[in-house]
Design a protein around this motif. Structure first.
Motif, short mmCIF file in Angstrom:
data_model
loop_
_atom_site.label_atom_id
_atom_site.label_comp_id
_atom_site.label_asym_id
_atom_site.label_seq_id
_atom_site.Cartn_x
_atom_site.Cartn_y
_atom_site.Cartn_z
N ALA A 101 1.01 -1.16 -0.04
CA ALA A 101 0.11 -0.05 0.02
C ALA A 101 1.03 1.11 -0.24
O ALA A 101 0.49 2.21 -0.60
N ASP A 102 2.02 1.14 0.60
CA ASP A 102 2.93 2.55 0.61
C ASP A 102 3.83 2.34 -0.58
O ASP A 102 4.60 3.52 -0.64
N GLY A 103 3.75 1.59 -1.47
CA GLY A 103 4.37 1.66 -2.60
C GLY A 103 5.88 1.38 -2.43
O GLY A 103 6.79 1.40 -3.45
N SER A 104 6.42 0.94 -1.26
CA SER A 104 7.69 0.70 -1.07
C SER A 104 8.33 -0.78 -1.45
O SER A 104 9.27 -1.03 -1.86
N THR A 105 7.30 -1.68 -1.79
CA THR A 105 7.75 -2.97 -1.94
C THR A 105 6.68 -3.76 -3.18
O THR A 105 5.67 -3.65 -2.96
N ASP A 106 7.69 -4.47 -3.89
CA ASP A 106 6.85 -5.18 -4.92
C ASP A 106 7.13 -6.53 -4.65
O ASP A 106 8.22 -6.86 -4.34
N LYS A 107 6.25 -7.48 -4.90
CA LYS A 107 6.42 -8.89 -4.55
C LYS A 107 5.97 -9.61 -5.82
O LYS A 107 4.91 -9.57 -6.26
N THR A 120 10.12 -13.36 -5.36
CA THR A 120 11.48 -12.40 -5.57
C THR A 120 10.54 -10.94 -4.97
O THR A 120 9.53 -10.77 -5.24
N VAL A 121 11.44 -10.42 -4.26
CA VAL A 121 11.05 -9.02 -3.70
C VAL A 121 11.78 -7.95 -3.95
O VAL A 121 13.02 -8.10 -3.98
N LEU A 122 11.22 -6.93 -4.28
CA LEU A 122 11.84 -5.44 -4.64
C LEU A 122 11.68 -4.59 -3.92
O LEU A 122 10.54 -4.20 -3.36
N MET A 123 12.53 -3.96 -2.92
CA MET A 123 12.50 -2.90 -1.96
C MET A 123 12.74 -1.70 -2.36
O MET A 123 14.06 -1.51 -2.69
N ARG A 124 12.00 -0.57 -2.21
CA ARG A 124 12.47 0.79 -2.51
C ARG A 124 13.06 1.60 -1.28
O ARG A 124 12.24 1.49 -0.33
N TYR A 125 14.09 2.29 -1.44
CA TYR A 125 14.69 3.20 -0.49
C TYR A 125 14.71 4.39 -1.04
O TYR A 125 14.89 4.93 -2.30
N GLU A 126 14.94 5.42 0.17
CA GLU A 126 15.03 6.82 -0.37
C GLU A 126 16.61 6.98 -1.11
O GLU A 126 17.23 6.10 -0.79
N ALA A 127 16.68 8.16 -1.87
CA ALA A 127 17.93 8.32 -2.53
C ALA A 127 18.92 8.50 -1.45
O ALA A 127 18.81 8.94 -0.43
N ASP A 128 20.10 7.88 -1.88
CA ASP A 128 21.38 8.00 -0.87
C ASP A 128 22.08 9.45 -1.17
O ASP A 128 21.49 10.45 -2.06
#
Ligand code: SAH
Ligand code: SF4
Length: 345
Positions: free
Chosen positions: A68-74, A87-95
Motif C-alpha cells: 500500500a505504501d508503494g515501497s515493496t513489490d513482490k 522475488t521481492v523488490l524494496m525501494r529506499y530513499e535516495a542516498d
C-alpha cells in the motif's frame, strides 16, 4: 520435455566460449552479455547461432503485488518446469549520491528442506535447487522494473525462498555473475547471503575471494529453544555455529549479521535477551530483530512493540548492537514463501 537453459546461467567467459562454438565473435558475445544483464534485453539482437539453444528470461510472472505504501513489490514467478518462486523488490530513499536505491531479495531454491517451523517456505517442503541463471534472472527482472523508475538495483540479499548454502555452488556462481563489471555490477559488499547455519559452508564462505556479507539466522540463544524451531540445530548446535561465525570474522575481518525473528512467548523474554547478549558479547556481530510475519498455518504472533524495545535494551547492556527491522511489505505477504503458499491449491 526439458526446458532450454537460460543464457543468464553463463558467466561472461562461458558465454564467450559457447558463442565461439557457434561462430559468434568475442565482441558480439560480450555485447550480448551486457545487453541481457545490464540493459535487461530479452532478445538475441544480431547474434545468430545461440537462438533455439537458450532462453534469455526463464521467469514467467504469475502475480505482481505492490504494498500500500508503494515501497515493496513482490513477484511470484513460474520457472520453465512449472516450479514457483518469489522475488521481492524494496525501494529506499535516495542516498548521498542521489542514487535511487533498490534492494532485491532473491530465492535460491524452490521450497526448502530445512523445515523451520515459522517459515512459509519451510512448511512447503523442498522442490528443487535453482540454477545460477534462475537466481541471476530474478535480479535482472527487478533491475528492469527499477530502470523504468529511473532507479538502480544497488543491493541483493539472499533471503528469499530456500537455503543458499544448501545450493552453495550455484549461489556462488550467481554472485560472481551479478558482480561482473560488464553486467549488473552489484558490489560484493552490497550482497548479503543469509544461512540457517550450515557450519561447513560458513567456513567455506569465509575463504571465498569476493567480500560479501554473511547473515546467520539465530532465532534463539539456547539449544533447546533453537532446536524446537530450527531442526537444523540438531546437526549444528549453537556452540559449533558460533565457533564458525567467530572464525569467519577472524578470517575476513567482517562482522556477522545475526537474524533473530521475534516469536511472542517463545524466544522474546528478557531472560532470552540476556542469554543472547551473553552469547554474542565480545563477538563482532550485529543483531537484526525481526517481529515474525505470521504465516497462514502457524501459531506464531509478534510481540508488542514495547517487547522488542525491551529486548533491544538488554542487548545494548551487553554491548551487542541491534536493529529492530520492521519488515517492508507486510500487507502483501512479503515474508519468505508466503505468496507461493497462497498460490498453491
Ligand atoms: N534460508 C535462509 C535464507 C532465507 S530465509 C535462512 O533461513 O537464513 C531469510 C530470513 O527470513 C531468515 O532469517 C528467516 O528466518 C526469516 N523468516 C522466515 N520466515 C519468516 C517469517 N514468517 N517472519 C519473519 N521472518 C521470517
Ligand atoms: Fe528454509 Fe530459511 Fe525458511 Fe528455514 S527460514 S525453512 S532455512 S528458507
Amino acid at each position: 520435455m526439458n526446458p532450454l537453459p537460460t543464457l543468464l546461467d553463463l558467466t561472461r567467459d562461458e558465454l564467450v566460449a559457447a558463442a565461439a562454438e557457434h561462430g559468434v565473435s568475442k565482441s558480439a558475445a560480450e555485447r550480448l552479455f551486457r545487453e541481457v544483464h545490464r540493459e535487461g534485453g530479452t532478445g538475441f539482437g544480431k547474434v545468430r547461432g545461440l537462438e533455439g539453444r537458450y532462453v534469455i528470461d526463464p521467469l514467467e510472472v504469475v502475480t505482481r503485488r505492490t504494498s500500500a505504501d508503494g515501497s515493496t513489490d513482490k513477484l511470484l514467478y513460474r520457472l520453465g518446469d512449472g516450479e514457483l518462486i518469489e522475488t521481492v523488490l524494496m525501494r529506499y530513499e535516495a542516498d548521498a549520491h542521489r542514487r535511487r536505491r533498490r534492494t532485491v531479495c532473491v530465492s535460491t531454491q524452490a521450497g526448502c528442506a530445512m523445515g523451520c517451523t515459522f517459515c512459509a517456505t519451510g512448511q512447503q517442503g523442498f522442490r528443487r535447487h535453482l540454477e545460477a541463471g534462475e537466481i541471476v534472472a530474478q535480479v535482472v527482472a527487478m533491475a528492469r522494473i527499477a530502470r523504468a523508475e529511473e532507479a538502480q538495483v544497488t543491493n541483493v540479499v539472499f533471503m528469499g525462498m530456500g537455503e543458499p548454502f544448501a545450493n552453495y555452488d550455484r549461489t556462488m556462481k550467481a554472485i560472481a555473475i551479478l558482480n561482473d563489471g560488464r553486467g549488473l555490477q552489484i558490489g560484493s559488499r552490497h550482497i548479503t547471503v543469509s544461512t540457517v547455519g550450515l557450519v561447513p559452508e560458513i567456513l567455506r564462505f569465509a575463504r571465498e575471494p569476493l567480500a560479501t556479507h554473511l547473515a546467520v539466522s539465530l532465532h534463539a540463544a539456547d539449544d533447546a529453544t533453537r532446536a524446537a524451531i530450527l531442526p537444523v540445530n540438531r546437526r549444528y548446535p549453537l556452540a559449533d555455529l558460533l565457533a564458525a561465525c567467530r572464525q569467519y570474522s577472524a578470517l575476513t575481518g567482517r562482522k556477522v549479521f545475526y537474524e533473530y525473528v521475534l516469536l511472542a512467548g517463545t524466544n522474546d523474554s528478557p531472560d532470552q535477551a540476556r542469554r543472547l547478549g551473553e552469547l554474542l558479547a565480545g563477538t563482532d556481530g550485529h543483531v537484526n530483530l525481526i517481529p515474525v510475519n505470521p504465516t497462514a498455518e502457524g501459531p506464531w504472533r509478534r510481540p508488542p512493540e514495547a517487547g522488542s524495545d525491551a529486548f533491544q535494551a538488554v542487548l545494548r547492556d551487553h554491548g551487542v548492537p541491534s536493529t529492530v527491522r520492521v519488515e517492508k511489505g507486510i500487507d502483501i505477504a512479503a515474508g519468505c514463501g508466503q505468496l507461493r503458499a497462497r498460490a498453491l491449491p
